[in-house]
Structures are given as C-alpha cells and as structure tokens.
Design a protein around this motif. Structure first.
Motif, PDB file in Angstrom:
ATOM      1  N   GLY A 329       0.826  -1.195   0.000  1.00 14.43           N
ATOM      2  CA  GLY A 329       0.000   0.000   0.000  1.00 14.43           C
ATOM      3  C   GLY A 329       0.863   1.249   0.000  1.00 14.43           C
ATOM      4  O   GLY A 329       2.008   1.235   0.473  1.00 14.43           O
ATOM      5  N   PRO A 330       0.333   2.371  -0.505  1.00 18.01           N
ATOM      6  CA  PRO A 330       1.152   3.576  -0.682  1.00 18.01           C
ATOM      7  C   PRO A 330       1.380   4.401   0.583  1.00 18.01           C
ATOM      8  O   PRO A 330       2.260   5.249   0.612  1.00 18.01           O
ATOM      9  CB  PRO A 330       0.346   4.384  -1.700  1.00 18.01           C
ATOM     10  CG  PRO A 330      -1.077   3.987  -1.436  1.00 18.01           C
ATOM     11  CD  PRO A 330      -1.030   2.534  -1.036  1.00 18.01           C
ATOM     12  N   ARG A 331       0.578   4.181   1.635  1.00 21.20           N
ATOM     13  CA  ARG A 331       0.616   5.092   2.786  1.00 21.20           C
ATOM     14  C   ARG A 331       1.992   5.156   3.436  1.00 21.20           C
ATOM     15  O   ARG A 331       2.517   6.252   3.696  1.00 21.20           O
ATOM     16  CB  ARG A 331      -0.428   4.657   3.819  1.00 21.20           C
ATOM     17  CG  ARG A 331      -0.612   5.666   4.945  1.00 21.20           C
ATOM     18  CD  ARG A 331      -1.551   5.123   6.002  1.00 21.20           C
ATOM     19  NE  ARG A 331      -1.881   6.109   7.013  1.00 21.20           N
ATOM     20  CZ  ARG A 331      -2.341   5.813   8.207  1.00 21.20           C
ATOM     21  NH1 ARG A 331      -2.542   4.548   8.547  1.00 21.20           N
ATOM     22  NH2 ARG A 331      -2.620   6.771   9.076  1.00 21.20           N
ATOM     23  N   LEU A 332       2.596   4.008   3.698  1.00 22.50           N
ATOM     24  CA  LEU A 332       3.874   3.996   4.400  1.00 22.50           C
ATOM     25  C   LEU A 332       5.015   4.555   3.545  1.00 22.50           C
ATOM     26  O   LEU A 332       5.780   5.413   4.017  1.00 22.50           O
ATOM     27  CB  LEU A 332       4.194   2.577   4.878  1.00 22.50           C
ATOM     28  CG  LEU A 332       5.234   2.455   6.000  1.00 22.50           C
ATOM     29  CD1 LEU A 332       4.831   3.276   7.213  1.00 22.50           C
ATOM     30  CD2 LEU A 332       5.426   0.981   6.382  1.00 22.50           C
ATOM     31  N   PRO A 333       5.167   4.117   2.266  1.00 20.70           N
ATOM     32  CA  PRO A 333       6.228   4.717   1.444  1.00 20.70           C
ATOM     33  C   PRO A 333       6.062   6.224   1.252  1.00 20.70           C
ATOM     34  O   PRO A 333       7.048   6.969   1.249  1.00 20.70           O
ATOM     35  CB  PRO A 333       6.103   3.977   0.112  1.00 20.70           C
ATOM     36  CG  PRO A 333       5.437   2.692   0.442  1.00 20.70           C
ATOM     37  CD  PRO A 333       4.509   3.000   1.576  1.00 20.70           C
ATOM     38  N   MET A 334       4.816   6.684   1.111  1.00 20.18           N
ATOM     39  CA  MET A 334       4.588   8.109   0.905  1.00 20.18           C
ATOM     40  C   MET A 334       4.749   8.909   2.194  1.00 20.18           C
ATOM     41  O   MET A 334       4.863  10.143   2.148  1.00 20.18           O
ATOM     42  CB  MET A 334       3.195   8.337   0.311  1.00 20.18           C
ATOM     43  CG  MET A 334       3.095   7.908  -1.148  1.00 20.18           C
ATOM     44  SD  MET A 334       1.408   8.009  -1.796  1.00 20.18           S
ATOM     45  CE  MET A 334       1.056   9.756  -1.614  1.00 20.18           C
ATOM     46  N   THR A 335       4.760   8.243   3.333  1.00 21.74           N
ATOM     47  CA  THR A 335       5.027   8.917   4.608  1.00 21.74           C
ATOM     48  C   THR A 335       6.520   8.929   4.916  1.00 21.74           C
ATOM     49  O   THR A 335       7.092   9.968   5.272  1.00 21.74           O
ATOM     50  CB  THR A 335       4.274   8.214   5.754  1.00 21.74           C
ATOM     51  OG1 THR A 335       2.872   8.288   5.516  1.00 21.74           O
ATOM     52  CG2 THR A 335       4.589   8.878   7.090  1.00 21.74           C
ATOM     53  N   ILE A 336       7.153   7.766   4.775  1.00 21.56           N
ATOM     54  CA  ILE A 336       8.572   7.651   5.123  1.00 21.56           C
ATOM     55  C   ILE A 336       9.461   8.343   4.086  1.00 21.56           C
ATOM     56  O   ILE A 336      10.470   8.965   4.439  1.00 21.56           O
ATOM     57  CB  ILE A 336       8.962   6.174   5.272  1.00 21.56           C
ATOM     58  CG1 ILE A 336       8.218   5.557   6.464  1.00 21.56           C
ATOM     59  CG2 ILE A 336      10.471   6.026   5.464  1.00 21.56           C
ATOM     60  CD1 ILE A 336       8.475   4.088   6.656  1.00 21.56           C
ATOM     61  N   GLY A 337       9.081   8.263   2.806  1.00 17.89           N
ATOM     62  CA  GLY A 337       9.906   8.854   1.744  1.00 17.89           C
ATOM     63  C   GLY A 337      10.233  10.325   1.974  1.00 17.89           C
ATOM     64  O   GLY A 337      11.407  10.723   1.946  1.00 17.89           O
ATOM     65  N   PRO A 338       9.223  11.191   2.221  1.00 13.39           N
ATOM     66  CA  PRO A 338       9.526  12.601   2.481  1.00 13.39           C
ATOM     67  C   PRO A 338      10.376  12.814   3.731  1.00 13.39           C
ATOM     68  O   PRO A 338      11.204  13.731   3.772  1.00 13.39           O
ATOM     69  CB  PRO A 338       8.139  13.235   2.647  1.00 13.39           C
ATOM     70  CG  PRO A 338       7.213  12.331   1.923  1.00 13.39           C
ATOM     71  CD  PRO A 338       7.768  10.954   2.107  1.00 13.39           C
ATOM     72  N   LEU A 339      10.182  11.968   4.748  1.00 11.01           N
ATOM     73  CA  LEU A 339      10.982  12.107   5.967  1.00 11.01           C
ATOM     74  C   LEU A 339      12.451  11.779   5.696  1.00 11.01           C
ATOM     75  O   LEU A 339      13.356  12.440   6.218  1.00 11.01           O
ATOM     76  CB  LEU A 339      10.434  11.206   7.074  1.00 11.01           C
ATOM     77  CG  LEU A 339       8.993  11.468   7.508  1.00 11.01           C
ATOM     78  CD1 LEU A 339       8.585  10.511   8.622  1.00 11.01           C
ATOM     79  CD2 LEU A 339       8.817  12.919   7.957  1.00 11.01           C
ATOM     80  N   VAL A 340      12.693  10.753   4.866  1.00  5.98           N
ATOM     81  CA  VAL A 340      14.063  10.417   4.488  1.00  5.98           C
ATOM     82  C   VAL A 340      14.675  11.563   3.681  1.00  5.98           C
ATOM     83  O   VAL A 340      15.835  11.951   3.888  1.00  5.98           O
ATOM     84  CB  VAL A 340      14.106   9.096   3.705  1.00  5.98           C
ATOM     85  CG1 VAL A 340      15.520   8.813   3.195  1.00  5.98           C
ATOM     86  CG2 VAL A 340      13.627   7.934   4.580  1.00  5.98           C
ATOM     87  N   CYS A 341      13.894  12.129   2.745  1.00  6.04           N
ATOM     88  CA  CYS A 341      14.369  13.288   1.980  1.00  6.04           C
ATOM     89  C   CYS A 341      14.727  14.448   2.905  1.00  6.04           C
ATOM     90  O   CYS A 341      15.736  15.133   2.701  1.00  6.04           O
ATOM     91  CB  CYS A 341      13.304  13.733   0.976  1.00  6.04           C
ATOM     92  SG  CYS A 341      13.119  12.681  -0.469  1.00  6.04           S
ATOM     93  N   ALA A 342      13.898  14.670   3.927  1.00  3.35           N
ATOM     94  CA  ALA A 342      14.176  15.749   4.885  1.00  3.35           C
ATOM     95  C   ALA A 342      15.492  15.505   5.600  1.00  3.35           C
ATOM     96  O   ALA A 342      16.259  16.447   5.860  1.00  3.35           O
ATOM     97  CB  ALA A 342      13.031  15.854   5.898  1.00  3.35           C
ATOM     98  N   GLY A 343      15.780  14.230   5.922  1.00  5.69           N
ATOM     99  CA  GLY A 343      17.069  13.908   6.538  1.00  5.69           C
ATOM    100  C   GLY A 343      18.227  14.251   5.618  1.00  5.69           C
ATOM    101  O   GLY A 343      19.266  14.764   6.065  1.00  5.69           O
ATOM    102  N   GLY A 344      18.062  13.971   4.322  1.00  6.89           N
ATOM    103  CA  GLY A 344      19.109  14.324   3.360  1.00  6.89           C
ATOM    104  C   GLY A 344      19.329  15.817   3.273  1.00  6.89           C
ATOM    105  O   GLY A 344      20.472  16.296   3.207  1.00  6.89           O
ATOM    106  N   VAL A 345      18.246  16.582   3.274  1.00  7.53           N
ATOM    107  CA  VAL A 345      18.351  18.047   3.221  1.00  7.53           C
ATOM    108  C   VAL A 345      19.037  18.578   4.474  1.00  7.53           C
ATOM    109  O   VAL A 345      19.856  19.507   4.409  1.00  7.53           O
ATOM    110  CB  VAL A 345      16.957  18.677   3.040  1.00  7.53           C
ATOM    111  CG1 VAL A 345      17.035  20.199   3.120  1.00  7.53           C
ATOM    112  CG2 VAL A 345      16.347  18.255   1.710  1.00  7.53           C
ATOM    113  N   ALA A 346      18.722  17.991   5.629  1.00  8.36           N
ATOM    114  CA  ALA A 346      19.373  18.414   6.868  1.00  8.36           C
ATOM    115  C   ALA A 346      20.880  18.176   6.817  1.00  8.36           C
ATOM    116  O   ALA A 346      21.667  18.970   7.350  1.00  8.36           O
ATOM    117  CB  ALA A 346      18.758  17.661   8.052  1.00  8.36           C
ATOM    118  N   LEU A 347      21.297  17.093   6.153  1.00  8.60           N
ATOM    119  CA  LEU A 347      22.726  16.824   6.003  1.00  8.60           C
ATOM    120  C   LEU A 347      23.397  17.834   5.062  1.00  8.60           C
ATOM    121  O   LEU A 347      24.595  18.117   5.190  1.00  8.60           O
ATOM    122  CB  LEU A 347      22.936  15.405   5.469  1.00  8.60           C
ATOM    123  CG  LEU A 347      22.576  14.260   6.431  1.00  8.60           C
ATOM    124  CD1 LEU A 347      22.686  12.919   5.711  1.00  8.60           C
ATOM    125  CD2 LEU A 347      23.486  14.281   7.655  1.00  8.60           C
TER     126      LEU A 347
END
Length: 472
Positions: A329-347
């Motif tokens: 289902g799309p809910r988990l990938p679409m939730t975790i994906g942006p959070l992982v991207c945010a971690g990359g931006v923070a780095l």
C-alpha cells in the motif's frame, strides 16, 4: 482496448516513448539548473532574470498542463503527446539561439507550453494502455528509467556548459525529440475518452488558471521592485482569480478538471502531498546548484555531477519503490519517503566553502535520493489509480500541474524569505547564509508532506478493484 502486457514488445515501446518524452523535459530542467550561473554571466542576467529562466517555463507548464491532459483525453493522448514533443524541440532551438535574457525567458515560456502537452501524455499513455496488473510496475519503470536522463544530464549538460556553451545544452533536445516521435508513432496505440464531447473547450478555465499563477509568481519574484502595496495587491488578485477558477470548473458543462475527482480522498490527499513535497524538492535543487558553484567554487560540470548519485539511485531503485507501494500500500512509502528526503536536506544544510564532497555533499545527496525512490512511484500510481480511466490525462495533468506549481511557488518565494535579491546570489558570504535557511525551510516542508500522507492516504485492500476501473 484490452490492456497491453508490460513485458511485450509493444509494452516496452510504450514505456520507452513515455520515458524519453518526459525524460527530455527532465533533462532540460537538470541542464538549466547547471547552466544558470553561466547564463547569468554570459547574458548579464540578474537573480530575477535567472528565476524567470526557471519560472517562465514552470509557469506556462503548470498553468496549461491541465488543458494539455484534457486535450489528450479528448483528441488522442498519443497525438497531443507527439505535438508536444515537436513543439518542445522547436522551443529548445529558440532557447539555444536567444541573445538576451528577455528572449531566453520568452523561449522558455514556449517550452513550457509544449511541455504542458507532452508531460501528462507520458503518464496517461501508460495508464490507458498497459494492463491494470502491470501499471504500478510500469510507472515504477517510468520513474526509474527517467533517472537515465537525470544521470546523463549532469555529465553531458555540465560538459557542454563548461567546455562548449550553455546553448548546446538546449540543442541537445532536438535529436531526443526525433527518437521519441518515432517510438510513439510505432508502438503507442491511440487512446481517448470516447464519452467526451468533441469541439468544446474550457477556455475560461485555462485563462483563469494561467492568470492565477502568473499574478502570484510575478508578485513574489518582483516584490523588491514593486513595493509592499503593489505586491500584496497582485498576490490577493491571484488568489481571487484562483477562487474564480474553482467556481467556473464547478459550473461549466465541460470543465478542464472534473470536480468529481476531488471528492475522492485518495486523489485529493496525494495532490496536497505533491504540492508540499515538490515545492521542497524544487527549492532544494535550485539552491544546491547555486551553492555548489557560488560558494564551493564548482564548475558547471562538477556541480552537475555532484547530484548524480540521486539519479543513479532512482534508476535502479524507483521501480522497486513502485512494487513496494503496490504490495504493502502507498501510505507507508509516501510517509517515510519525504521524511528520508528531509534527513538528506538536513545533512546538506551545513555546506560551506571549505566542505569536501565526500563528507559534505555525498551523504545528503544519497539520503535524499533514497527518499525519492520511496515516494515518487507510489505517489504517481496512487493519483492515477484514484481516477477513472477515461480521465487518465486529466488526472495526470492535475498531479503534474500541482507538482510544477509547488516548485514554481517555492523557487519564487524562498529567495525573498531568506533575504536574497538583485545580485546577492553572486556574493558567497551572503548566499551561504541564505542557503542554510532555505534548506531548513525545505526540510520542514518535507516533514509536513510526510504528515499529510499519514493523515490522508489510505491503503487499498489487496483484492479491491482500483478506482481507475470503476464507472464514473
């Protein structure tokens, strides 16, 4: 028509045409980001000029992409796609020949008009022709193979900008367009909405959508020259025109966007998430490319290659992200994906003049790319699956318009929010501080996008029929 199997020769040809068409537009965006500093130097352009080189294209694309998707549904998705590819090639030639910032911006606007025809077609052709059980994988392949353009773009485009001219980076689109047209004519079956009324267009809706974005974006980019009063007036006018667009779409007999689409929570939620996340993604790429060249002293080629890992990850992992979304289902990938991207931006936020690539740039780029692999294919598949097949072009157009509008507004607004204007982007000390603030704001937007997905996206039961197969 019966669905085409993805593994068949025709299925592969459909995906190849869609990938090359959308990849051509993606390649162009990658190259333009790399070329901005050289364009500014060669044409003596201001920061506002450079913003319009990016936003002129995004403005016309986002404003007209709804109409492009609707035209494909009515008159043939392949036909409109091919016309868009040809128009994009012609506009690219004009960009390459532009002698002044004003003419380059005008040519970029024409590119956006053509892009509004080809971009929704690339996805709607897949949705309308590939059989239902293969669509998530096909969209994942479209996302991943589109990364080829991203992988080639920084190297080829950066090399052309540094060792030849930024003009050749635009001319590169012409041979790609020729191959795309040949593939589309050979392999892609023509499809359309057979229930649509012929000869009726939502001209007023298209005008209002264009005016809304034009007024708002102009106010944001030109705020320093306009002053507070006029800036506020134009921004408010843009919002009011946008309200008028919604009213017209609800009342007209042949709307550009069917209001019934937004009664589906899945469709609305995915598009809200798209607006927030793609706004952040556009801002990150705009500021990162300038930071690498202005502050870290990278040339166009190295600045392009610096982001290569994220496109390589997309190439190899995006299809897996689509399969994962189809399985759990799309809910988990679409939730975790942006959070992982945010971690990359923070780095990436602490980047400064003495940062090395291996410790300062690479970790953030890799983490950011992994987040994209998780979210892009499930997001696209969710939007298309939530709409009936007859509105495949319109649904694709809506999601593309929202994505471009998010990027457009972020690139227009963030420089003002972080204190950049005029020639300030040329000053490493000033730009470095602004970059750090912009990265943290972008990370916050990505976190908000993840929260939207968790709250609004639901998983379709494994055995339930897709919304795209239900009657309207």
């Amino acid at each position: 028509m019966a669905g085409v199997e993805l593994a068949s020769r025709t299925g592969r040809g459909i995906v190849a045409a869609a990938v090359l068409g959308s990849g051509m537009a993606f390649l162009d965006g990658t190259v333009v980001n790399v070329a901005l500093v050289r364009i500014g130097t060669d044409l003596d352009a201001s920061l506002a000029d450079l913003q319009w080189v990016s936003n002129g294209y995004l403005l016309s694309l986002a404003s007209l992409i709804l109409l492009g998707g609707s035209l494909g549904d009515r008159f043939g998705r392949r036909r409109i796609f091919v016309l868009g590819v040809i128009g994009f090639a012609v506009a690219s030639a004009l960009c390459g020949a532009a002698p002044t910032p004003g003419l380059l911006i005008a040519a970029r606007v024409l590119q956006g008009v053509a892009g509004a025809m080809l971009t929704p077609g690339s996805l709607s052709m897949i949705e309308a022709t590939i059989r239902r059980e293969d669509r998530a994988k096909a969209i994942g392949s479209w996302s991943g193979l589109g990364g080829v353009a991203g992988a080639i773009g920084p190297f080829v485009g950066g090399w052309l900008v540094q060792y030849a001219s930024w003009r050749w980076a635009f001319f590169l689109n012409i041979p790609l367009a020729v191959v795309t047209v040949l593939l589309a004519r050979r392999y892609v079956p023509e499809t359309r909405d057979e229930q649509a009324e012929r000869g009726r267009f939502d001209v007023l809706g298209a005008v209002l959508a264009t005016a809304t974005l034009a007024l708002t974006t102009y106010a944001l980019i030109q705020h320093a020259a306009l002053g507070p009063a006029l800036t506020t007036t134009l921004a408010v006018a843009g919002v009011l025109v946008g309200v008028g667009f919604v009213v017209v779409e609800r009342r007209t007999h042949t709307p550009m966007v069917q209001p019934s689409l937004f009664r589906e929570r899945q469709f609305t939620g995915a598009n809200v998430m798209t607006l927030v996340v793609y706004g952040a993604l556009g801002a990150v790429m705009f500021f990162l490319t300038l930071q690498l060249q202005t502050v870290l002293g990278y040339g166009p080629l190295l600045a392009g290659l610096a982001t290569l890992p994220m496109t390589v990850l997309m190439l190899f992992l995006a299809a897996r992200g689509g399969e994962l979304g189809a399985r759990i289902g799309p809910r988990l990938p679409m939730t975790i994906g942006p959070l992982v991207c945010a971690g990359g931006v923070a780095l990436l936020a602490p980047l400064r003049a003495d940062s090395s690539y291996v410790t300062g740039v690479l970790p953030g780029v890799v983490v950011f790319g992994l987040g994209l692999c998780l979210l892009v294919a499930p997001l696209t598949a969710t939007v298309l699956a939530a709409a009936p097949d007859r509105y495949a072009g319109a649904a694709s157009g809506v999601n593309n318009a929202v994505a471009r509008a998010g990027t457009l507004l972020a690139v227009a607004a963030l420089p003002a929010l972080v204190g950049l204007g005029g020639e300030a982007y040329r000053d490493p000390a000033v730009f470095s501080g602004a970059f750090r603030t912009a990265m943290w704001l972008s990370a916050a937007l990505l976190v908000a996008g993840g929260a939207v997905s968790w709250l609004l996206i639901r998983n379709t039961p494994r055995n339930a029929p897709l919304a795209s197969t239900s009657p309207d």
